[in-house]
Scaffold this motif. Structure first.
Motif, mmCIF file in Angstrom:
data_model
loop_
_atom_site.group_PDB
_atom_site.id
_atom_site.type_symbol
_atom_site.label_atom_id
_atom_site.label_comp_id
_atom_site.label_asym_id
_atom_site.label_seq_id
_atom_site.Cartn_x
_atom_site.Cartn_y
_atom_site.Cartn_z
ATOM 1 N N LEU A 51 11.152 8.646 51.040
ATOM 2 C CA LEU A 51 11.833 7.445 50.556
ATOM 3 C C LEU A 51 11.728 7.274 49.042
ATOM 4 O O LEU A 51 12.475 6.506 48.452
ATOM 5 N N ASP A 52 10.814 7.972 48.405
ATOM 6 C CA ASP A 52 10.654 7.986 46.946
ATOM 7 C C ASP A 52 10.550 6.588 46.349
ATOM 8 O O ASP A 52 9.655 5.835 46.658
ATOM 9 N N ASP A 53 11.528 6.241 45.475
ATOM 10 C CA ASP A 53 11.470 4.993 44.713
ATOM 11 C C ASP A 53 11.960 3.783 45.498
ATOM 12 O O ASP A 53 11.879 2.668 45.010
ATOM 13 N N ARG A 54 12.484 3.991 46.656
ATOM 14 C CA ARG A 54 13.061 2.876 47.404
ATOM 15 C C ARG A 54 11.998 1.923 47.944
ATOM 16 O O ARG A 54 12.301 0.772 48.226
ATOM 17 N N THR A 55 10.796 2.428 48.142
ATOM 18 C CA THR A 55 9.722 1.581 48.667
ATOM 19 C C THR A 55 8.409 1.923 47.986
ATOM 20 O O THR A 55 8.205 3.049 47.525
ATOM 21 N N ASP A 56 7.502 0.975 47.980
ATOM 22 C CA ASP A 56 6.169 1.205 47.426
ATOM 23 C C ASP A 56 5.253 1.732 48.533
ATOM 24 O O ASP A 56 5.615 1.704 49.715
ATOM 25 N N GLU A 82 17.112 -3.389 42.328
ATOM 26 C CA GLU A 82 17.572 -2.074 42.779
ATOM 27 C C GLU A 82 17.017 -1.738 44.165
ATOM 28 O O GLU A 82 17.716 -1.199 45.015
ATOM 29 N N GLU A 83 15.743 -2.056 44.390
ATOM 30 C CA GLU A 83 15.143 -1.835 45.710
ATOM 31 C C GLU A 83 15.857 -2.673 46.761
ATOM 32 O O GLU A 83 16.100 -2.211 47.870
ATOM 33 N N TRP A 84 16.160 -3.930 46.434
ATOM 34 C CA TRP A 84 16.835 -4.813 47.383
ATOM 35 C C TRP A 84 18.210 -4.272 47.752
ATOM 36 O O TRP A 84 18.610 -4.331 48.920
ATOM 37 N N LYS A 85 18.915 -3.720 46.793
ATOM 38 C CA LYS A 85 20.244 -3.178 47.074
ATOM 39 C C LYS A 85 20.172 -1.909 47.915
ATOM 40 O O LYS A 85 21.109 -1.601 48.652
ATOM 41 N N ASN A 86 19.072 -1.159 47.815
ATOM 42 C CA ASN A 86 18.937 0.099 48.549
ATOM 43 C C ASN A 86 18.146 -0.032 49.847
ATOM 44 O O ASN A 86 17.934 0.957 50.535
ATOM 45 N N ARG A 87 17.721 -1.231 50.192
ATOM 46 C CA ARG A 87 16.914 -1.384 51.402
ATOM 47 C C ARG A 87 17.701 -1.056 52.666
ATOM 48 O O ARG A 87 17.143 -0.631 53.660
ATOM 49 N N HIS A 88 19.028 -1.237 52.617
ATOM 50 C CA HIS A 88 19.831 -0.902 53.799
ATOM 51 C C HIS A 88 19.735 0.591 54.130
ATOM 52 O O HIS A 88 19.869 0.984 55.283
ATOM 53 N N ILE A 89 19.485 1.420 53.126
ATOM 54 C CA ILE A 89 19.310 2.856 53.372
ATOM 55 C C ILE A 89 18.046 3.080 54.209
ATOM 56 O O ILE A 89 18.045 3.858 55.167
ATOM 57 N N VAL A 90 16.994 2.362 53.851
ATOM 58 C CA VAL A 90 15.737 2.442 54.608
ATOM 59 C C VAL A 90 15.950 1.923 56.029
ATOM 60 O O VAL A 90 15.527 2.539 57.007
ATOM 61 N N PHE A 91 16.634 0.790 56.151
ATOM 62 C CA PHE A 91 16.876 0.199 57.465
ATOM 63 C C PHE A 91 17.736 1.107 58.336
ATOM 64 O O PHE A 91 17.479 1.255 59.541
ATOM 65 N N ASP A 92 18.756 1.717 57.736
ATOM 66 C CA ASP A 92 19.603 2.656 58.485
ATOM 67 C C ASP A 92 18.805 3.862 58.965
ATOM 68 O O ASP A 92 18.968 4.318 60.104
ATOM 69 N N MET A 93 17.945 4.389 58.088
ATOM 70 C CA MET A 93 17.115 5.532 58.464
ATOM 71 C C MET A 93 16.190 5.166 59.619
ATOM 72 O O MET A 93 16.037 5.927 60.571
ATOM 73 N N MET A 94 15.590 3.984 59.571
ATOM 74 C CA MET A 94 14.683 3.549 60.643
ATOM 75 C C MET A 94 15.445 3.373 61.959
ATOM 76 O O MET A 94 14.918 3.694 63.017
ATOM 77 N N LYS A 95 16.665 2.900 61.886
ATOM 78 C CA LYS A 95 17.468 2.704 63.091
ATOM 79 C C LYS A 95 17.905 4.045 63.684
ATOM 80 O O LYS A 95 17.808 4.259 64.891
ATOM 81 N N LYS A 96 18.358 4.961 62.828
ATOM 82 C CA LYS A 96 18.862 6.243 63.313
ATOM 83 C C LYS A 96 17.749 7.169 63.792
ATOM 84 O O LYS A 96 17.854 7.789 64.842
ATOM 85 N N LYS A 97 16.690 7.286 63.021
ATOM 86 C CA LYS A 97 15.631 8.250 63.333
ATOM 87 C C LYS A 97 14.660 7.740 64.390
ATOM 88 O O LYS A 97 14.168 8.508 65.203
#
Length: 152
Positions: A8-13, A127-142
């Motif tokens: 996830l790199d910079d998208r999350t701490d 920037e993290e807030w705008k990209n959080r949907h990527i994290v949420f999508d990954m959690m839903k799909k994987k």
């Protein structure tokens, strides 16, 4: 830690990554107990069916003319006691797995809802807030974990 979480790199701490990993672990634990409970339900149903069929063939059908005779034949055969203990034991195991499944589901849902509630704190930067949907999508799909809403 799961490879997807590490990437996830910079998208999350790191703290958020740890929370995501914990929710994945609890989901796996819940799924494990869910499958064990389902297996124990089918084993219990199968054993009860076989036991009743066995009783019908060996006790009820040949001695149906007298209840006292049915009871006497049932008590004399020690296999009936062992089969009854085995069946009651699998029923108890089924109840135990159900309780563990419910506890694991409760823990999983509590952590999942906490992540949904605290998402504004976990992704503070714009920037993290705008990209959080990527994290949420990954959690839903994987991992089949829905972080978009609190409802199941």
């Amino acid at each position: 830690m799961e490879l997807e979480i590490e990437n996830l790199d910079d998208r999350t701490d790191p703290a958020t990554k740890r929370m995501l990993q914990n929710v994945i672990d609890r989901k796996k634990k819940f799924d494990r107990y869910k499958s064990r409970h389902l297996m124990s339900v089918w084993v219990t149903i199968g054993l009860i069916s076989v036991y009743f069929y066995y009783l019908y063939i060996t006790v009820l059908k040949p001695y149906s003319y007298s209840f006292a005779e049915i009871f006497s034949v049932y008590v004399q055969n020690s296999a009936n006691l062992y089969f009854l203990i085995l069946t009651v034991g699998t029923y108890g195991l089924m109840i135990l797995f159900k309780e563990k499944r419910e506890k694991a589901e409760k823990e999983y849902q509590a952590l999942r809802c906490e992540i949904v509630d605290r998402s504004k704190d976990l992704w503070k930067k714009e920037e993290e807030w705008k990209n959080r949907h990527i994290v949420f999508d990954m959690m839903k799909k994987k991992f089949d974990i829905n972080l978009f809403h609190e409802n199941k």
